[in-house]
Enzyme design. Structure first.
Site, PDB file in Angstrom:
ATOM      1  N   ARG A 139      29.739  29.693  52.431  1.00 39.80           N
ATOM      2  CA  ARG A 139      30.015  28.662  53.442  1.00 39.80           C
ATOM      3  C   ARG A 139      30.351  29.236  54.817  1.00 39.80           C
ATOM      4  O   ARG A 139      30.206  28.583  55.817  1.00 39.80           O
ATOM      5  CB  ARG A 139      31.208  27.815  52.977  1.00 39.80           C
ATOM      6  CG  ARG A 139      30.793  26.616  52.154  1.00 39.80           C
ATOM      7  CD  ARG A 139      31.973  25.725  51.974  1.00 39.80           C
ATOM      8  NE  ARG A 139      33.086  26.505  51.455  1.00 39.80           N
ATOM      9  CZ  ARG A 139      33.577  26.386  50.228  1.00 39.80           C
ATOM     10  NH1 ARG A 139      33.061  25.521  49.407  1.00 39.80           N
ATOM     11  NH2 ARG A 139      34.592  27.131  49.818  1.00 39.80           N
ATOM     12  N   LYS A 165      31.834  47.156  28.453  1.00 38.43           N
ATOM     13  CA  LYS A 165      32.746  48.308  28.478  1.00 38.43           C
ATOM     14  C   LYS A 165      32.234  49.372  27.503  1.00 38.43           C
ATOM     15  O   LYS A 165      31.891  49.066  26.368  1.00 38.43           O
ATOM     16  CB  LYS A 165      34.164  47.887  28.087  1.00 38.43           C
ATOM     17  CG  LYS A 165      34.849  47.051  29.166  1.00 38.43           C
ATOM     18  CD  LYS A 165      36.286  46.747  28.788  1.00 38.43           C
ATOM     19  CE  LYS A 165      36.896  45.712  29.710  1.00 38.43           C
ATOM     20  NZ  LYS A 165      37.510  46.240  30.913  1.00 38.43           N
ATOM     21  N   GLU A 216      48.165  42.456  29.447  1.00 41.60           N
ATOM     22  CA  GLU A 216      48.031  42.735  30.881  1.00 41.60           C
ATOM     23  C   GLU A 216      49.409  42.744  31.520  1.00 41.60           C
ATOM     24  O   GLU A 216      50.296  41.992  31.095  1.00 41.60           O
ATOM     25  CB  GLU A 216      47.193  41.653  31.554  1.00 41.60           C
ATOM     26  CG  GLU A 216      45.769  41.620  31.054  1.00 41.60           C
ATOM     27  CD  GLU A 216      44.942  40.655  31.876  1.00 41.60           C
ATOM     28  OE1 GLU A 216      44.278  41.112  32.817  1.00 41.60           O
ATOM     29  OE2 GLU A 216      44.987  39.456  31.590  1.00 41.60           O
ATOM     30  N   HIS A 245      36.481  37.379  25.102  1.00 34.11           N
ATOM     31  CA  HIS A 245      36.645  38.823  24.870  1.00 34.11           C
ATOM     32  C   HIS A 245      37.172  39.140  23.468  1.00 34.11           C
ATOM     33  O   HIS A 245      36.640  39.990  22.758  1.00 34.11           O
ATOM     34  CB  HIS A 245      37.612  39.438  25.887  1.00 34.11           C
ATOM     35  CG  HIS A 245      37.286  39.120  27.313  1.00 34.11           C
ATOM     36  ND1 HIS A 245      36.012  38.917  27.750  1.00 34.11           N
ATOM     37  CD2 HIS A 245      38.076  38.985  28.406  1.00 34.11           C
ATOM     38  CE1 HIS A 245      36.024  38.662  29.062  1.00 34.11           C
ATOM     39  NE2 HIS A 245      37.273  38.695  29.475  1.00 34.11           N
ATOM     40  N   ASP A 267      41.003  31.623  28.372  1.00 37.19           N
ATOM     41  CA  ASP A 267      40.617  32.659  29.338  1.00 37.19           C
ATOM     42  C   ASP A 267      40.066  33.903  28.637  1.00 37.19           C
ATOM     43  O   ASP A 267      39.026  34.417  29.039  1.00 37.19           O
ATOM     44  CB  ASP A 267      41.836  33.033  30.201  1.00 37.19           C
ATOM     45  CG  ASP A 267      41.485  34.012  31.306  1.00 37.19           C
ATOM     46  OD1 ASP A 267      40.359  33.944  31.826  1.00 37.19           O
ATOM     47  OD2 ASP A 267      42.339  34.853  31.651  1.00 37.19           O
ATOM     48  N   HIS A 298      32.327  40.359  30.191  1.00 37.58           N
ATOM     49  CA  HIS A 298      32.312  41.741  30.700  1.00 37.58           C
ATOM     50  C   HIS A 298      32.874  42.745  29.700  1.00 37.58           C
ATOM     51  O   HIS A 298      32.614  43.936  29.813  1.00 37.58           O
ATOM     52  CB  HIS A 298      32.981  41.843  32.076  1.00 37.58           C
ATOM     53  CG  HIS A 298      34.475  41.866  32.047  1.00 37.58           C
ATOM     54  ND1 HIS A 298      35.235  40.748  31.902  1.00 37.58           N
ATOM     55  CD2 HIS A 298      35.355  42.894  32.150  1.00 37.58           C
ATOM     56  CE1 HIS A 298      36.513  41.077  31.924  1.00 37.58           C
ATOM     57  NE2 HIS A 298      36.619  42.377  32.072  1.00 37.58           N
TER      58      HIS A 298
HETATM   59  C1  BG6 Z   1      38.963  38.205  32.734  1.00 37.81           C
HETATM   60  C2  BG6 Z   1      40.077  37.202  32.703  1.00 37.81           C
HETATM   61  O1  BG6 Z   1      37.895  37.774  31.938  1.00 37.81           O
HETATM   62  O2  BG6 Z   1      39.434  39.455  32.233  1.00 37.81           O
HETATM   63  C3  BG6 Z   1      41.275  37.696  33.480  1.00 37.81           C
HETATM   64  O3  BG6 Z   1      39.615  35.977  33.266  1.00 37.81           O
HETATM   65  C4  BG6 Z   1      41.682  39.077  33.025  1.00 37.81           C
HETATM   66  O4  BG6 Z   1      42.368  36.790  33.351  1.00 37.81           O
HETATM   67  C5  BG6 Z   1      40.473  40.002  33.013  1.00 37.81           C
HETATM   68  O5  BG6 Z   1      42.668  39.553  33.921  1.00 37.81           O
HETATM   69  C6  BG6 Z   1      40.839  41.347  32.432  1.00 37.81           C
HETATM   70  O6  BG6 Z   1      39.750  42.214  32.511  1.00 37.81           O
HETATM   71  P1  BG6 Z   1      39.957  43.771  32.287  1.00 37.81           P
HETATM   72  O7  BG6 Z   1      38.572  44.325  32.340  1.00 37.81           O
HETATM   73  O8  BG6 Z   1      40.832  44.245  33.417  1.00 37.81           O
HETATM   74  O9  BG6 Z   1      40.615  43.934  30.970  1.00 37.81           O
END
Ligand code: BG6
EC number: 1.1.1.49
Length: 520
Positions: free
Chosen positions: A74, A215, A249, A273, A268, A211
Site C-alpha cells: 500500500r 529446518k 519460546e 509444527h 499457532d 516452516h
Molecule cells: C511461527 C509462529 O509459526 O513460529 C510464531 O507463528 C513462533 O508464534 C514461530 O514464534 C517460531 O519459529 P522458530 O523457527 O523461531 O521456532
C-alpha cells in the site's frame, strides 16, 4: 499445468528429491528463470525471513541471475524507495555475508507495485510488471506468488490474481502460490479456504508453508530414523515409554498481538509444527521421500491419533503473567499492547495424544508449547522404558533415570542419548545418568540454511515433499478442534510467571500419568 521446457535437471527426473537422490547432496539445485511476487511485503515475516532468504539464495548462487522480486504494498513508494527497504532488511537479517555484487545483481530485478488488495487496477499494474520482467529479464512466464497476508485477505487476492490472468500459466511456464499458515482456524474454515484456493489455482501449484519442515534438523529426523540400523528396532511400544515434543519460546507476543490474540498457542504452533513433528517421529518408513509417499505415511499417523477421554485431565492451558526473562523484567500477556485485557487466549498449551497403531499402542505423546518460557528450545525426547531387570542394589540405581534419545531441533541442533553409567571409583556399583552428544555445530563446518531458504527454493523448483498437503492440514484440525471446543467452555487460562516452564496444570497433567516434563 505445464512446466518450462528449460527447467533444470532436478525437474527432469522423478528422483529429484534431495532427500532421496545422493547426486543432489553434492550438486546444488539451482532455480530456473523465474520471479517471486510477495503480498504483505512490508510485514514482519517478509522483512525478517523472506527477503533475507531470497538474498541468501542469490548469494549462494541458487537463483538465476535474471531473478525477479516484486513487492506489492500500500505504501506510496518509488521503485528506489522499495529497493532501499529491501536492502536495509536484507542487511539486517541475512544469514550469509552481505555482498555488494550479489545485491546489485538482485536489485536489477526488484520491482514495486503500489496498491491495495481491493484495487483491480493495481493488479493490472502487477500483471504489466510481471510481463515486463518476462520481456526484460527473461523470467519466461514463471512466477510464484507468496501470500504473506492474513487469511481474511486470501480470497480477494486470489480472485484478483485470477481476474487479471496471473493465476494460470501460459503454455510452457508455471505459476505457483505459496500460502503461509494459519490455514484457517478450524476444520470448517480450512476446508472453505481450500475450496477457494482450488477454484483459482491448480492444486499442483499450491504450496502450503510449515516452516518447521524446512529446518535441517527436522529433515535430520528422517536421516536419524531411516539411515541407521540402531534406532528403528527400539522405536516402538516395546521399548518406548512416552514421547515429549517441546517447542518453548522465550519471546512474548509483542508486535504480533493482532494475529495472536484469539488464535493462541495451540492453533499457532500445535496444529502445524508440533503435529508435523509428531507425524515424522511416529510414521512408518516411507517407500520413498517423494511427496506422495511421505504424505501417505504422515496421514496414516495423523488419522490414528486418539484424543484423551478426559480433556480436563490430559490437556493444560496457561497465559503468561509478568516476570523476569533472564535479567529483563517483562510484562504479562494481558498488559501487552493490542491485547484485549480480558483475553482468554492461551500462550501455553500442553496435550496428550495417543496413536492407535501396533507400533505405538499405549505410548503417550505429550506436546507442549509456550511463549515466555525459561528459554528457547524445540526438541523431541523419546523416553524409553526401564530395563526389565536391574542386577544392582536398589540404592545403586536411585539416581538412574530412563534412557532417552533427544533430538534437538533448535538451538544447538543435535542429538543427545541419555543412558546409565557406573560412577567411577567407590567400592560399590553406583549407576547414574550420563549423556552422549552429537552437535551439528561441532560435526559439520557448513552452517545450516534457514528454513525459508530451503522452502522458497523448493517452490521455485516445484519440489513438494516438504509442504503439508490439504489432507494433513485437515487431519490436524480434526485433532485440535475438539480440544479448542473444550477449552472455549473454560474461563481464563492458568497464569504462569514469565521465565518459568508454564502453568502448574501442565505439571499435574503429566504427574497423573506418573511422568515429569523434561527440563530442556
Ligand atoms: C511461527 C509462529 O509459526 O513460529 C510464531 O507463528 C513462533 O508464534 C514461530 O514464534 C517460531 O519459529 P522458530 O523457527 O523461531 O521456532
Amino acid at each position: 499445468m505445464s512446466e518450462s521446457s528449460t527447467t533444470p535437471r532436478h525437474e527432469e527426473s522423478p528422483w529429484h528429491n534431495p532427500l532421496r537422490d545422493p547426486r543432489d547432496l553434492r550438486l546444488p539445485r539451482i532455480a530456473g528463470p523465474c520471479s517471486i511476487v510477495i503480498f504483505g511485503v512490508t510485514g514482519d515475516l517478509s522483512r525478517k525471513k523472506l527477503l533475507p532468504a531470497i538474498y541468501d539464495l542469490a548469494n549462494r548462487g541458487l537463483l538465476p541471475p535474471s531473478f525477479g522480486l516484486t513487492g506489492f504494498g500500500r505504501r506510496d513508494w518509488t521503485q528506489e524507495q522499495f529497493c532501499e527497504f529491501v536492502k536495509e532488511n536484507v542487511k539486517a537479517h541475512c544469514r550469509t555475508h552481505f555482498d555488494e555484487s550479489t545485491w546489485s545483481q538482485l536489485a536489477k530485478g526488484i520491482r514495486f507495485v503500489q496498491g491495495n488488495f481491493e484495487d483491480a487496477s493495481a493488479f493490472e499494474r502487477l500483471s504489466t510488471t510481471v510481463a515486463e520482467l518476462d520481456r526484460d529479464r527473461g523470467t519466461r512466464g514463471n512466477h510464484a506468488f507468496y501470500m504473506s497476508i492474513p487469511p481474511r485477505d486470501f480470497e480477494v487476492v486470489s480472485r484478483q490474481l485470477a481476474n487479471c490472468g496471473l493465476a494460470h500459466s501460459p503454455e510452457g511456464s508455471w505459476r505457483r502460490v505459496i500460502i503461509e499458515k494459519p490455514f484457517g482456524h478450524d476444520l470448517q474454515s480450512a476446508k472453505e479456504l481450500d475450496k477457494l484456493v482450488a477454484e483459482v489455482f491448480d492444486p499442483q501449484s499450491v504450496f502450503r508453508i510449515d516452516h518447521y519442515l524446512g529446518k535441517e534438523t527436522v529433515q535430520n529426523l528422517l536421516a536419524l530414523r531411516f539411515a541407521n540400523a540402531m534406532y528403528e528396532p527400539i522405536w516402538n511400544a516395546n521399548y518406548v515409554d512416552h514421547v515429549q515434543i517441546t517447542m518453548a519460546e522465550d519471546i512474548g507476543v509483542a508486535g504480533r498481538a493482532g494475529y495472536y490474540d484469539g488464535i493462541g498457542a495451540a492453533r499457532d504452533v500445535i496444529q502445524n509444527h508440533l503435529l508435523q513433528l509428531l507425524a515424522l517421529t511416529a510414521m512408518e518408513e516411507p517407500v520413498s521421500f517423494s511427496a506422495a509417499d511421505l504424505t501417505a505415511e504422515k496421514t496414516k499417523v495423523l488419522s490414528a491419533v486418539r484424543l484423551p477421554h478426559d480433556l480436563a485431565a490430559h490437556t493444560a492451558r496457561g497465559q503468561y503473567a509478568a516476570g523476569w526473562q533472564g535479567s529483563q523484567e517483562v510484562i504479562g500477556y494481558l498488559e501487552e499492547k493490542g491485547i484485549n485485557p480480558h483475553s482468554t487466549t492461551e500462550t501455553y498449551a500442553a496435550i496428550r495424544l495417543d496413536i492407535d497403531t501396533r507400533r505405538w499402542a499405549g505410548v503417550p505423546f505429550y506436546l507442549r508449547t509456550g511463549k515466555r518460557l525459561g528459554r528457547r528450545v524445540t526438541e523431541i525426547a523419546v523416553i524409553f522404558k526401564r530395563a526389565p531387570h536391574l542386577p544392582f542394589e536398589s540404592t545403586a540405581t536411585q539416581e538412574l533415570g530412563k534412557n532417552a534419545i533427544v533430538i534437538r531441533i533448535q538451538p544447538d541442533e543435535g542429538v543427545t542419548i541419555r543412558f546409565g553409567s557406573k560412577v567411577p571409583g567407590g567400592t560399590s556399583m553406583e549407576v547414574r545418568d550420563v549423556s552422549m552428544d552429537f552437535s551439528y555445530g561441532r560435526s559439520f563446518t557448513e552452517s545450516s540454511p534457514e528454513a525459508y531458504e530451503r522452502l522458497i527454493l523448493d517452490v521455485l523448483l516445484g519440489d513438494p515433499p516438504l509442504f503439508p498437503t490439504t489432507e494433513e492440514v485437515n487431519l490436524s484440525w480434526k485433532i485440535l478442534d475438539p480440544i479448542e471446543d473444550f477449552w472455549s467452555t473454560l474461563g481464563q487460562p492458568q497464569p504462569y510467571r514469565a521465565g518459568t516452564w508454564g502453568p502448574e496444570e501442565a505439571v499435574e497433567m503429566l504427574a497423573r500419568d506418573g511422568h515429569r516434563w523434561r527440563m530442556p
